[in-house]
Design an enzyme around this catalytic site. Structure first.
Site, PDB file in Angstrom:
ATOM      1  N   LYS A  66       0.843  -1.209   0.000  1.00 16.64           N
ATOM      2  CA  LYS A  66       0.000   0.000   0.000  1.00 16.64           C
ATOM      3  C   LYS A  66       0.872   1.252   0.000  1.00 16.64           C
ATOM      4  O   LYS A  66       0.623   2.204  -0.737  1.00 16.64           O
ATOM      5  CB  LYS A  66      -0.936  -0.012   1.215  1.00 16.64           C
ATOM      6  N   GLN A 109      -4.380  -1.524   9.760  1.00 20.06           N
ATOM      7  CA  GLN A 109      -4.321  -2.828   9.095  1.00 20.06           C
ATOM      8  C   GLN A 109      -4.973  -3.899   9.978  1.00 20.06           C
ATOM      9  O   GLN A 109      -4.611  -4.060  11.141  1.00 20.06           O
ATOM     10  CB  GLN A 109      -2.855  -3.190   8.789  1.00 20.06           C
ATOM     11  N   ASP A 132     -10.721   3.310   4.562  1.00 16.02           N
ATOM     12  CA  ASP A 132     -11.099   1.899   4.485  1.00 16.02           C
ATOM     13  C   ASP A 132     -12.630   1.766   4.454  1.00 16.02           C
ATOM     14  O   ASP A 132     -13.157   0.704   4.128  1.00 16.02           O
ATOM     15  CB  ASP A 132     -10.545   1.159   5.711  1.00 16.02           C
TER      16      ASP A 132
END
Ligand code: NDP
Length: 310
Positions: A66, A109, A132
């Site tokens: 990422k 994460q 997200d």
């Protein structure tokens, strides 16, 4: 004698038939190229901060990917790697990025190490930086069909379907797996695209029956060979979200597989996303898209509407 279309497609279901491969890598590259163009044209510098807690090897690889992708597109990309330990430190890190003007997107994460309350951490993120898309505010907006940030993997699935002109309208869609980050949001998205949605999980007792009825299957479980050819409807379209690490020698040198037994299933399905090269790259590209969108929102810039349609 006239044959119905259904009869013919079933009749010609022989060994020669192979599914269309839904090439997530190519579609993701296309999206990323567009993102680079927009960044240059609108002179924005989106900033993404990824918080990694603990030493899970797979998570380390994902966050590095990422960061690398964000840097390659002209964004700021930072990883904050924290040791397992006090949830208080994670909350403080989130708070620091919530107020950092050069950071537009924050991602924690997942999965977090055992003992850390995931919801508590996610809820601390300012929803406008939740790229997200899994803060309760953003999931609620998605549920009512007014998403601000569509979660990355679900968004990647829908973009892939759209790219290949697979229209869920009126179709029976089976999603296997109901996590907050994948299965549940996909169920909202497919519902809003007028599919008839079934959301299956580990307590579903009639999976074979559900498989046999589905025109579209999204598998997000994390079990190799969960889906074989048994029970599948001919011409089903399959999105394989699962990522499973397996013994390389036992699988022709391939160490990562999805939930679907790819080779036999690709002879029955009409379309299938591979692992690797399917939903994985789409997920990263959609994170970049959400971060770009976040920078436009937070910098008060007018968004080019034809691009910001997710
Ligand atoms: P979770 O572990 O959070 O969820 C797994 C889901 O699968 C749960 O809803 C569980 O049911 C369900 N399940 C487990 N066993 C079965 C079974 N035998 N039959 C039916 N359902 C079952 O995982 P995630 O959603 O985070 O991830 C799922 C998979 O997708 C993983 O392999 C992960 O690595 C991958 N992934 C891939 C991404 C990508 O970019 N390609 C991104 C994110 C994840 P229950 O709720 O009842 O426990």
């Amino acid at each position: 004698m006239a044959f119905s279309r259904d009869y013919l497609t079933t009749y010609f279901q022989d060994d020669e038939m192979t599914a269309r491969i839904l090439n997530g890598k190519a579609v993701a590259d296309e999206l990323c190229n567009k993102i680079t163009e927009i960044i240059a044209q609108y002179k924005v510098r989106p900033g993404l901060a990824v918080i990694l807690v603990g030493d899970d090897e797979a998570s380390k690889v994902y966050v590095e990917r990422k960061k690398e992708k964000s840097l390659s597109l002209g964004m700021k990309g930072r990883i904050l790697h924290m040791p397992e330990g006090s949830p208080q430190q994670i909350l403080e890190a989130i708070q620091m990025y919530n107020t950092a003007p050069d950071i537009h997107g924050i991602l924690v994460q997942l999965p977090l190490p055992k003992g850390i309350h995931t919801s508590q951490m996610i809820e601390k993120i300012n929803p406008i930086k939740d790229v997200d898309g899994i803060h309760p505010f953003n999931l609620g907006k998605l549920m009512i069909g007014e998403p601000i940030y569509t979660p990355c993997t679900p968004q990647g699935c829908i973009r892939l379907l759209k790219h290949y002109n697979i229209n869920p309208e009126g179709k029976r869609a089976l999603i296997i797996g109901r996590s907050r980050i994948v299965g549940l949001p996909i169920s909202f998205l497919l519902t809003h695209l007028n599919a008839t949605v079934t959301l299956a999980h580990s307590h579903s007792s009639n999976l074979p029956q559900l498989l046999s009825e589905a025109d579209i299957i999204v598998s997000a479980v994390g079990k190799p060979k969960l889906i074989g050819t048994n029970h599948l409807k001919p011409n089903v379209a399959i999105l394989d979200v699962g990522i499973n690490r397996i013994n390389q020698q036992a699988n022709n040198g391939q160490s990562v597989v999805g939930d679907v037994d790819f080779t036999p299933v690709s002879k029955v399905a009409s379309a299938i996303s591979p692992v690797p090269g399917g939903i994985g790259p789409m997920t990263v590209a959609c994170l970049m898209y959400n971060t770009l969108k976040a920078s436009f929102i937070q910098e008060g810039k007018t968004m080019p509407e034809q691009f910001f349609n997710f």
